[in-house]
Scaffold this active site. Structure first.
Site, short mmCIF file in Angstrom:
data_model
loop_
_atom_site.label_atom_id
_atom_site.label_comp_id
_atom_site.label_asym_id
_atom_site.label_seq_id
_atom_site.Cartn_x
_atom_site.Cartn_y
_atom_site.Cartn_z
CD GLU A 174 73.11 28.70 41.58
OE1 GLU A 174 73.50 29.80 41.17
OE2 GLU A 174 72.22 28.57 42.45
CD GLU A 187 71.07 31.14 37.93
OE1 GLU A 187 71.10 31.84 38.97
OE2 GLU A 187 70.60 30.00 37.88
#
Length: 458
Positions: A169, A366
């Protein structure tokens, strides 16, 4: 959907769980580990909820065997964890810390012995503090340091690790860490943080090259993505949403998959950023998507005292050219995030439509739900909202696969309740409840539901 009902996914679909080093390991001064940006940030008063830190977290450093036993019982195919850079190189450069490598040797070997594929992330936000003190991800030199680090891990583990993730991320570290200061290192650079985005992407590209040179294969990235909805049809809101989408999504996917930066953002990028696109766009074997919820965006308010909304319950500063708007009409997780499974389908089919043949196979690296339900009087943890969330999002994933999107696996966030960054221990994402006083692990109802789901899909 009962857990035993087939989703219609391929028989070789990978089922996994995810964690990250600073969120679970603890032992921050043991085994030769050097300090990180998150150690410094969490120990600064006012930065995290209740002043929580990752000093102990889930004590996974000492309890990894217990956690692997939980994963084996769960029946997962793969485990996504992250290496702590400062356990391998305490200052982010130079000599390798043998104790750090030994810890990950034990972890990787125990996973393999349990029949679980190690799927590590090289960097999940815990920058070695020595590098942060030199400018961190604003300093272009850090991408070279990252490549050296990737080479160390590749040479040591390539024969045992079948799947690799370079960076987790980068959008979050860019925006929350350097843009608005809500995460470590707590900088407020605004659009100046796009230099961070570029350096993270370049580190990814150089990391891919270093891993391949060391003999590693099946390399990808874990990018956070979410559909961006405009608050209205008004031109101002549409333009604000387009800018936010470029910042949150296109900035981190277009360079990797299309070899170009979004035109909207080119004025904010560092000089010469385009010259590095060939390195950034080094071919990857798969593309990781982290997803939780969509985002709604509007133009800045005309009220000079208004703030541009909040992220994870924390207000953003004014002055941004867009404003976050609450999405109404949907249930919410304990983090306040709206539960919109159809947005997950839209995201995945949108990726297929935007990138076409340039898009490699996808893994969901995720996805999960914050639900603070704890043990009842019998010791059971009836986290029905997490079960409902996971069921609905997996059904949405299956819809995308049925529509032709090539998704190869799903990693639930997270195995354990853990240190949730600036939110400290106030948010619980785990399939396993963690008592942070005693470190007792208690599988939740969602754990047993996921266990049955995995069994039924094989």
């Amino acid at each position: 959907m009962p857990a035993s009902e087939s989703l219609g996914l391929p028989p070789d679909f990978v089922w996994g769980v995810s964690t990250a080093s600073y969120q679970i390991e603890g032992a921050v001064t043991e085994g030769g580990r050097g300090p990180t940006s998150w150690d410094a940030f969490a120990h600064t008063p006012g930065r995290t909820v209740n002043g929580d830190t990752g000093d102990v977290a889930c004590d996974h450093y000492h309890r990894y065997a217990e956690d692997i036993a939980l994963m084996k019982e769960l029946g997962v195919d793969a485990y996504r964890f992250s290496f702590a850079w400062s356990r391998i190189q305490p200052t982010g450069r130079g000599p390798v810390n043998a104790e750090g490598l030994t810890f990950y040797d034990r972890l990787v070997d125990a996973l393999l012995a349990a029949g679980i594929e190690p799927s590590p992330t090289l960097f999940h936000w815990d920058t070695p503090l020595a590098l942060e003190d030199e400018g961190g991800w604003v300093n272009p030199d850090i991408s070279k340091r990252f490549a050296d680090y990737a080479n160390v891990l590749g040479e040591h583990f390539a024969d045992r690790i079948p799947r690799w993730i370079t960076v987790n991320e980068p959008v979050v570290l860019t925006t929350l860490g350097y843009g608005v200061g809500m995460h470590a290192p707590g900088k407020r650079l605004g659009f100046g943080s796009l230099a961070v985005a570029h350096n993270l992407l370049l580190a990814h590209g150089r990391g891919v090259a270093a891993l391949r040179a060391a003999g590693a294969g099946q390399i990808g990235i874990a990018n956070n993505h979410a559909p961006v909805w405009a608050a209205s049809d008004h031109d101002e809101d549409q333009q604000a949403a387009a800018l936010y989408n470029a910042l949150a999504n296109d900035l981190f996917a277009d360079p990797l998959l299309l070899g170009r930066y979004p035109a909207l953002l080119e004025p904010y990028l560092p000089d010469g950023a385009g010259d590095a696109l060939a390195e950034i766009a080094a071919p990857i074997d798969w593309y990781g998507i982290n997803h939780y919820n969509p985002t709604m965006v509007a133009a800045p308010s005309t009220d000079p005292t208004a703030l541009p909304g909040s992220v994870d319950g924390q207000q953003l500063d004014s002055g941004l050219p867009f404003r976050m708007v609450e999405i109404e009409g949907y249930p919410r997780t304990d983090f306040g995030w709206p539960v919109v499974p159809s947005a997950f389908t839209d995201l995945l089919t949108g990726f297929r439509d935007r990138y076409g043949d340039a898009l490699p196979p996808i893994y969901i690296t995720e996805n999960g739900c914050s639900d603070a339900t704890g043990p009842d009087a019998t010791g059971r943890v009836p986290d029905t909202r997490r079960v409902g969330y996971t069921r609905a999002y997996l059904e949405a994933l299956a819809e995308a696969v049925a529509a032709g999107v090539d998704v190869r696996g799903y990693f639930h966030w997270s195995l354990l309740d853990n240190f949730e960054w600036a939110a400290g221990y106030s948010q619980r994402f785990g399939l396993v409840h963690t008592d942070f006083e005693t470190q007792q692990r208690t599988p939740k109802d969602s754990y047993y539901w996921y266990q049955e789901l995995i069994r039924s899909q094989s």
